[in-house]
Write an enzyme that holds these catalytic residues in place. Sequence first.
Site, PDB file in Angstrom:
ATOM      1  N   ASN A   1       0.860  -1.184   0.000  1.00 52.12           N
ATOM      2  CA  ASN A   1       0.000   0.000   0.000  1.00 52.12           C
ATOM      3  C   ASN A   1       0.898   1.237   0.000  1.00 52.12           C
ATOM      4  OD1 ASN A   1      -1.799   2.024   0.532  1.00 52.12           O
ATOM      5  ND2 ASN A   1      -2.455   1.253   2.523  1.00 52.12           N
ATOM      6  N   PHE A   2       0.952   1.925  -1.131  1.00 49.84           N
ATOM      7  CA  PHE A   2       1.846   3.085  -1.250  1.00 49.84           C
ATOM      8  C   PHE A   2       1.323   4.312  -0.497  1.00 49.84           C
ATOM      9  CE2 PHE A   2       4.393   2.214  -5.452  1.00 49.84           C
ATOM     10  CZ  PHE A   2       4.879   1.037  -4.895  1.00 49.84           C
ATOM     11  N   LYS A   3       0.044   4.319  -0.164  1.00 47.92           N
ATOM     12  CA  LYS A   3      -0.573   5.503   0.467  1.00 47.92           C
ATOM     13  C   LYS A   3      -0.253   6.743  -0.382  1.00 47.92           C
ATOM     14  CE  LYS A   3      -0.260   3.033   4.747  1.00 47.92           C
ATOM     15  NZ  LYS A   3      -0.203   3.032   6.189  1.00 47.92           N
TER      16      LYS A   3
ATOM     17  N   HIS B   1      -9.747   0.717   4.598  1.00 49.00           N
ATOM     18  CA  HIS B   1      -8.451   0.930   5.252  1.00 49.00           C
ATOM     19  C   HIS B   1      -8.597   1.899   6.429  1.00 49.00           C
ATOM     20  CE1 HIS B   1      -4.367   2.295   5.996  1.00 49.00           C
ATOM     21  NE2 HIS B   1      -4.020   1.102   5.545  1.00 49.00           N
TER      22      HIS B   1
ATOM     23  N   GLU C   1      -6.901   4.329   7.536  1.00 47.11           N
ATOM     24  CA  GLU C   1      -6.726   5.767   7.295  1.00 47.11           C
ATOM     25  C   GLU C   1      -7.960   6.364   6.631  1.00 47.11           C
ATOM     26  OE1 GLU C   1      -2.952   5.273   5.420  1.00 47.11           O
ATOM     27  OE2 GLU C   1      -2.131   4.759   7.392  1.00 47.11           O
TER      28      GLU C   1
ATOM     29  N   GLU D   1      -5.778  -5.226  10.349  1.00 47.26           N
ATOM     30  CA  GLU D   1      -4.731  -4.238  10.594  1.00 47.26           C
ATOM     31  C   GLU D   1      -5.082  -3.428  11.837  1.00 47.26           C
ATOM     32  OE1 GLU D   1      -2.507  -3.134   6.772  1.00 47.26           O
ATOM     33  OE2 GLU D   1      -4.332  -1.955   6.797  1.00 47.26           O
TER      34      GLU D   1
ATOM     35  N   GLY E   1       1.936   2.051  10.744  1.00 46.20           N
ATOM     36  CA  GLY E   1       2.864   3.177  10.582  1.00 46.20           C
ATOM     37  C   GLY E   1       3.530   3.613  11.870  1.00 46.20           C
TER      38      GLY E   1
ATOM     39  N   SER F   1       2.990  -2.362  10.478  1.00 48.07           N
ATOM     40  CA  SER F   1       4.439  -2.390  10.737  1.00 48.07           C
ATOM     41  C   SER F   1       5.091  -3.725  10.393  1.00 48.07           C
ATOM     42  CB  SER F   1       4.737  -1.988  12.180  1.00 48.07           C
ATOM     43  OG  SER F   1       4.297  -0.660  12.409  1.00 48.07           O
TER      44      SER F   1
END
Length: 236
Positions: free
Chosen positions: A7-9, A91, A93, A160, A166, A196
């Site tokens: 996942n590049f975000k 997700h 975020e 997650e 992160g 992580s």
Amino acid sequence: MTIIAANFKTNHTRKSTKEYLETVSTFIEDNKFENEIYIFPTATSLDEYKTVPNINVGAQNAYPTQKGSFTGEIGTEQLDEFDVKTILIGHSERRHVLGETQKSIASKYEYYSNLGYKIIYCIGEPLEVKEAGLDQTLTYVWEQFEGIDVNYDNLILAYEPVWAIGTGVTATTSDISNVHNAIKEKIDKPLLYGGSVKVNNIKEILNVPNVDGALIGTASWNAVDFCEIIKISNNL
Ligand code: PGA
């Protein structure tokens, strides 16, 4: 087959995404690795990439529409341009930073599942819920399945924990197995762990029963590290 997702975000450009995909693709081809790989670049970095067949490039997010007036969003018309048929939904975020509700997540899920997209659906609890205990954690996680058809064929789940994303704090193997076992008892779908995950802990995490792969943010942004992760996971 182990599933590894990147996942590049909000990282990488179209140019660096292209270089990244070339590096990872060549590495997989040279070593004949067979893992199932998903890569989620930014929406501006989607393109017609040539990769080995076991790399699948997906969208981190899209609106449940073909096209229309939804400023700042993309729909299937934009995804179809690059033949993208994979999407990340739920997700943490998007839930906790961008404010998506379970209701909006469920309608996005319904829309993309009706179109047959491969969906990686994320669930996970924040720190205060984890600290309240396993029962509360599971209650919280089950609520994140509200409105979600878990029998959908093209579904991969990703657990997650929010506090592990992160932060450099990875869940312990018993934290992971407690939640993974409970989910697997009810839902028979591939289940990834995320939070992580790095080169130095991937092996231990993938060895936990009921962990079918990993969804990786930070450690996936570096192609060399991601290749190392693919190599370790392929050999398990
Ligand atoms: P992280 O992110 O690997 O940086 O913790 C994981 C994720 O958000 O999918």
